[in-house]
Design a protein around this motif. Sequence first.
Motif, PDB file in Angstrom:
ATOM      1  N   PRO A 134       0.825  -1.208   0.000  1.00 24.38           N
ATOM      2  CA  PRO A 134       0.000   0.000   0.000  1.00 24.38           C
ATOM      3  C   PRO A 134       0.861   1.261   0.000  1.00 24.38           C
ATOM      4  CG  PRO A 134       0.150  -0.851   2.209  1.00 24.38           C
ATOM      5  CD  PRO A 134       0.844  -1.851   1.323  1.00 24.38           C
ATOM      6  N   ILE A 135       0.230   2.394  -0.201  1.00 26.50           N
ATOM      7  CA  ILE A 135       0.924   3.680  -0.164  1.00 26.50           C
ATOM      8  C   ILE A 135       1.407   3.955   1.254  1.00 26.50           C
ATOM      9  CG2 ILE A 135       0.578   6.180  -0.381  1.00 26.50           C
ATOM     10  CD1 ILE A 135      -1.202   5.568  -2.793  1.00 26.50           C
ATOM     11  N   MET A 136       2.650   4.373   1.353  1.00 26.31           N
ATOM     12  CA  MET A 136       3.241   4.646   2.666  1.00 26.31           C
ATOM     13  C   MET A 136       3.867   6.028   2.679  1.00 26.31           C
ATOM     14  SD  MET A 136       5.056   1.074   3.674  1.00 26.31           S
ATOM     15  CE  MET A 136       4.072  -0.440   3.830  1.00 26.31           C
ATOM     16  N   VAL A 137       3.976   6.599   3.872  1.00 24.94           N
ATOM     17  CA  VAL A 137       4.680   7.875   4.001  1.00 24.94           C
ATOM     18  C   VAL A 137       5.856   7.714   4.967  1.00 24.94           C
ATOM     19  CG1 VAL A 137       4.523  10.338   4.512  1.00 24.94           C
ATOM     20  CG2 VAL A 137       2.566   9.164   3.503  1.00 24.94           C
ATOM     21  N   ASP A 138       5.567   7.481   6.236  1.00 26.62           N
ATOM     22  CA  ASP A 138       6.670   7.397   7.199  1.00 26.62           C
ATOM     23  C   ASP A 138       7.218   5.987   7.336  1.00 26.62           C
ATOM     24  OD1 ASP A 138       4.065   6.895   8.424  1.00 26.62           O
ATOM     25  OD2 ASP A 138       5.259   6.405  10.177  1.00 26.62           O
ATOM     26  N   GLY A 139       6.341   4.988   7.243  1.00 27.55           N
ATOM     27  CA  GLY A 139       6.802   3.603   7.378  1.00 27.55           C
ATOM     28  C   GLY A 139       7.047   3.168   8.808  1.00 27.55           C
ATOM     29  N   THR A 140       6.611   3.978   9.786  1.00 28.19           N
ATOM     30  CA  THR A 140       6.846   3.616  11.191  1.00 28.19           C
ATOM     31  C   THR A 140       5.562   3.575  12.012  1.00 28.19           C
ATOM     32  OG1 THR A 140       7.212   5.911  11.890  1.00 28.19           O
ATOM     33  CG2 THR A 140       9.130   4.689  11.136  1.00 28.19           C
ATOM     34  N   GLY A 141       4.409   3.535  11.344  1.00 33.83           N
ATOM     35  CA  GLY A 141       3.157   3.451  12.091  1.00 33.83           C
ATOM     36  C   GLY A 141       2.628   4.798  12.545  1.00 33.83           C
ATOM     37  N   MET A 142       3.139   5.879  11.993  1.00 33.84           N
ATOM     38  CA  MET A 142       2.782   7.208  12.466  1.00 33.84           C
ATOM     39  C   MET A 142       1.621   7.839  11.688  1.00 33.84           C
ATOM     40  SD  MET A 142       3.426  10.620  11.599  1.00 33.84           S
ATOM     41  CE  MET A 142       5.014  11.124  10.987  1.00 33.84           C
ATOM     42  N   CYS A 143       1.486   7.534  10.395  1.00 40.02           N
ATOM     43  CA  CYS A 143       0.571   8.333   9.576  1.00 40.02           C
ATOM     44  C   CYS A 143      -0.738   7.635   9.220  1.00 40.02           C
ATOM     45  CB  CYS A 143       1.274   8.794   8.304  1.00 40.02           C
ATOM     46  SG  CYS A 143       1.445   7.513   7.065  1.00 40.02           S
ATOM     47  N   GLY A 144      -0.759   6.326   9.217  1.00 38.48           N
ATOM     48  CA  GLY A 144      -1.994   5.625   8.888  1.00 38.48           C
ATOM     49  C   GLY A 144      -2.302   5.531   7.405  1.00 38.48           C
ATOM     50  N   ALA A 145      -1.401   5.967   6.547  1.00 40.49           N
ATOM     51  CA  ALA A 145      -1.653   5.921   5.103  1.00 40.49           C
ATOM     52  C   ALA A 145      -1.740   4.478   4.609  1.00 40.49           C
ATOM     53  CB  ALA A 145      -0.536   6.637   4.343  1.00 40.49           C
ATOM     54  N   CYS A 146      -0.997   3.590   5.255  1.00 37.92           N
ATOM     55  CA  CYS A 146      -0.815   2.241   4.729  1.00 37.92           C
ATOM     56  C   CYS A 146      -1.855   1.260   5.251  1.00 37.92           C
ATOM     57  CB  CYS A 146       0.566   1.744   5.130  1.00 37.92           C
ATOM     58  SG  CYS A 146       0.728   1.617   6.919  1.00 37.92           S
ATOM     59  N   ARG A 147      -2.980   1.781   5.780  1.00 38.39           N
ATOM     60  CA  ARG A 147      -3.908   0.847   6.412  1.00 38.39           C
ATOM     61  C   ARG A 147      -4.585  -0.072   5.381  1.00 38.39           C
ATOM     62  NH1 ARG A 147      -6.172   6.004   6.578  1.00 38.39           N
ATOM     63  NH2 ARG A 147      -8.402   6.066   6.105  1.00 38.39           N
ATOM     64  N   VAL A 148      -4.686  -1.306   5.797  1.00 38.35           N
ATOM     65  CA  VAL A 148      -5.302  -2.343   4.974  1.00 38.35           C
ATOM     66  C   VAL A 148      -6.286  -3.103   5.856  1.00 38.35           C
ATOM     67  CG1 VAL A 148      -3.363  -2.669   3.372  1.00 38.35           C
ATOM     68  CG2 VAL A 148      -3.387  -3.924   5.527  1.00 38.35           C
ATOM     69  N   THR A 149      -7.218  -3.811   5.239  1.00 39.72           N
ATOM     70  CA  THR A 149      -8.154  -4.601   6.026  1.00 39.72           C
ATOM     71  C   THR A 149      -7.792  -6.076   5.899  1.00 39.72           C
ATOM     72  OG1 THR A 149      -9.869  -2.956   5.665  1.00 39.72           O
ATOM     73  CG2 THR A 149     -10.596  -5.120   6.431  1.00 39.72           C
TER      74      THR A 149
END
Lengths: 281, 464
Positions: free
Chosen positions: A213-228
Amino acid sequence: MYKIVRKQELAENVDEFVIEAPDIARKAKPGQFVIVRISRKGERIPLTIAEKDPEEGTITLMVQRVGKTTFHLSCFEEGHVIPDVVGPLGKPTHIEKWGHVVCVGGGLGLAPIHHIAQGVKEAGNRITTVMGFRSKDLIFWEDKMKAISDRVIVTTNDGSYGMKGLVTDGIQKLIDEGEKIDMVITAGPVPMMKAVAGLTKKYNIPTVASLNPIMVDGTGMCGACRVTVGGEIKFACVDGPEFDAHRVDFDELMNRLRMFKSLEGEALKEFQKKHCGCGRE
Amino acid sequence: MAKKEIKKNRIPVPERPAEERIKDFNEVKLGYTPELAMEEAKRCIQCPTQPCVEGCPVRVPIPQFIKLIAEGKFVEAARKIKEENILPSICGRVCPQENQCEGVCVVGKIGDPVAIGALEAFAGDYEAKVGIEKPQKDEPTGKKVAVVGSGPGGITCAADLAKLGHSVTIFEALHEPGGVLIYGIPEFRLPNEIVYRELEILKDLGVKIKLNYVIGKTKTLEELREEFDAVFIASGAGLPYMLKIEGLNLNGVYAANEFLTRVNLMGASRFPDYDTPVYVGKKVAVIGGGNTAMDVARTAKRLKGVEEVYIVYRRSEAEMPARVEEVHHAKEEGVIFKTLTNPVKFIGKDGWVVGMECVRMELSEPDESGRRRPVPIEGSNFVLDVDTVVLAIGQGPNPIVMEGVDGLEVGKWGQIVVDPETCKTSLEGVFAGGDVIHGGSTVIQAMGDARKAAAAIHEYLLEK
Ligand SMILES: Cc1cc2nc3c(=O)[nH]c(=O)nc-3n(C[C@H](O)[C@H](O)[C@H](O)COP(=O)(O)OP(=O)(O)OC[C@H]3O[C@@H](n4cnc5c(N)ncnc54)[C@H](O)[C@@H]3O)c2cc1C
Ligand SMILES: Cc1cc2nc3c(=O)[nH]c(=O)nc-3n(C[C@H](O)[C@H](O)[C@H](O)COP(=O)(O)OP(=O)(O)OC[C@H]3O[C@@H](n4cnc5c(N)ncnc54)[C@H](O)[C@@H]3O)c2cc1C
Ligand code: SF4
Ligand code: SF4
Ligand code: FES
Ligand SMILES: [Mg+2]
């Protein structure tokens, strides 16, 4: 600063970079990735650690040119430095001695698959690799995969090399031959992973997919990469990127990957205007 | 002592008009001129009890620095502040002064409290213009300290320990130092230039900063403990809470951290000159009532194509945790407040959010904690027509730093548990402060913790 010590074009639009990053090389495990930012105004993009050499202090990245940042990165040559590389990120692949493991990679999915297969092999498993490409001239790393696999099946969509068809046809072939498969690990384009999961579910073969998925920080900070996954929200950068493929909502992932599509197209066009048109300097 | 007459009204800080400022990301407040600052400073009656100092978590010598400003000794005023607070230009801008120093100012009992924050920012900015004094350093002690995170907590602890002669290395996960000051708080409130400028002190003190370095991944906490004599964890509260309702993963729905990081850290408002995009539609709903929600709303207001911005908050305005000034600025800039409103569902079409079903709320009788709980009014559901949603409903500590660590005591919300006097954790030689122990607090609270921890670390290192 992270120096490029070797660079090589692997296939049309695919480059391999060996990058000096001793602290990351020391720690990198199969399944993990880095986040790279290539210029002062650049974006952060995730790339899989395809290989590492802790002695040399390097990691290997494989990059497919698909948009602004990856085209720009392909202009970087040996000796150039990448300003920001952070990692290793994500959970390492969970590896056990399962028995017979089938590693399924499509295109750039080979980056994670190569590193994962190495780890799976070291744990004493028998490995069959199924690697799929659109056509013969896009194939890379066949030799590398052969070196760590007990068997390799190459598929091409147009039949120009190996078996004609998709990676799922390769897996089906193994099943039809009566091969017992204890575990499938897959990485590649989302539709491919979805198809693999659909097939293995039918035969009840445990399957793990490495999501992108799309990522920004990669450390769990932004929530961009959320998947179900199994109805629950997960952050792929810290909870993954690998998940039980039978429980992943691939359609949602496909949708989320197009969130910035129109802006990304604009960015690439702008970039190509300034460069020679092909996107390379 | 003859009683002086007290001026009830404070000198307003010059600001840019709302119509002008929503067209860009430049700072809203222009700050005091020297003349205005001196006039405001004279409103402080130098009261003998000085409750303001007690109200400040780091005990800035407020009456003293204000007196210096009143006398026109601006550089001396800045240096006075810096005896206790190395980031005056930042704190003067972002502290929730109404709950702290200014909240207890004696003048505030009969009129507006003295504008302590604005004066502090003025002094910091003034000194920067004429040249910041290089800090003094003690003889090297030969001791090594690692600091995890470069937000206000990490910066402050590193500076204190470096001044005491210890060798300090900061490890920061992102590609730029500053923590929330850089990636969270927008430039129209706190320009990045000011953060970079106040960070100079670390360079002057010889503090090493390792960027792109995630503790728990690139190195573990255990490895840091082996390599260094002590560790201070100030990794913040960067784990966004999600509103687990239908449609959360539709395109167009963001967590505040992603939205703000794209714009503030990655420069998305300057796309395509900068590579990182941010998608916004025409109507943006921001869910929450804290500083983060106000920052998102005001940021959205400044992005191309945005027509309407809503703050959707389930309690009433009186309960909003945001600074009063932020709420005021947001309203001036045309943000529409929908209080006593709670989202129940994000409505999607072709994978994109196209609306938000909400329910109206009312406040119940106060519970044991004295807070009035919001309860939904049955049958009051309605659909808010929006195409972008940003969740700003709070965040907790990010567990990544604790990965693979045994014996570190962690509380219910994932916060690191410390001794409140010393900021000591359950692990020998490991200290923690800031948002990672409070689960979301303030800049000055993080700095207060950091100063306490630095003193305790110093003592620990001398005994070791
Ligand atoms: C864990 C992980 C590992 C990856 N490993 C590799 C790898 O080894 N080799 C490789 O070539 N690619 C890899 N990718 C994909 C790679 O990150 C994207 O191709 C790249 O970000 C595209 O950037 P662009 O600017 O060139 O293209 P764009 O035109 O900006 O984007 C093309 C498409 O890539 C995706 N994308 C865009 N930005 C991001 C982002 N920040 N994060 C993730 N996806 C994005 C979107 O679907 C987008 O539509 C990986 C992705 C993830 C999440
Ligand atoms: C949008 C927003 C607006 C705010 N507005 C205000 C305001 O107006 N006034 C106010 O007083 N407070 C405000 N706050 C709160 C304030 O910013 C925080 O309380 C403060 O920044 C906490 O400081 P800290 O040093 O504990 O952590 P942070 O500032 O969060 O810094 C932590 C740093 O640690 C890094 N890090 C995290 N994990 C690791 C790791 N494993 N390894 C290495 N590095 C790591 C992070 O990348 C980050 O840079 C706001 C917060 C937000 C999000
Ligand atoms: S640091 Fe903050 S609380 Fe302390 S005096 Fe300054 S503005 Fe007030
Ligand atoms: S409480 Fe107010 S009047 Fe008294 S010293 Fe502090 S700022 Fe001045
Ligand atoms: S990339 Fe930001 S949380 Fe995963
Ligand atoms: Mg891109």
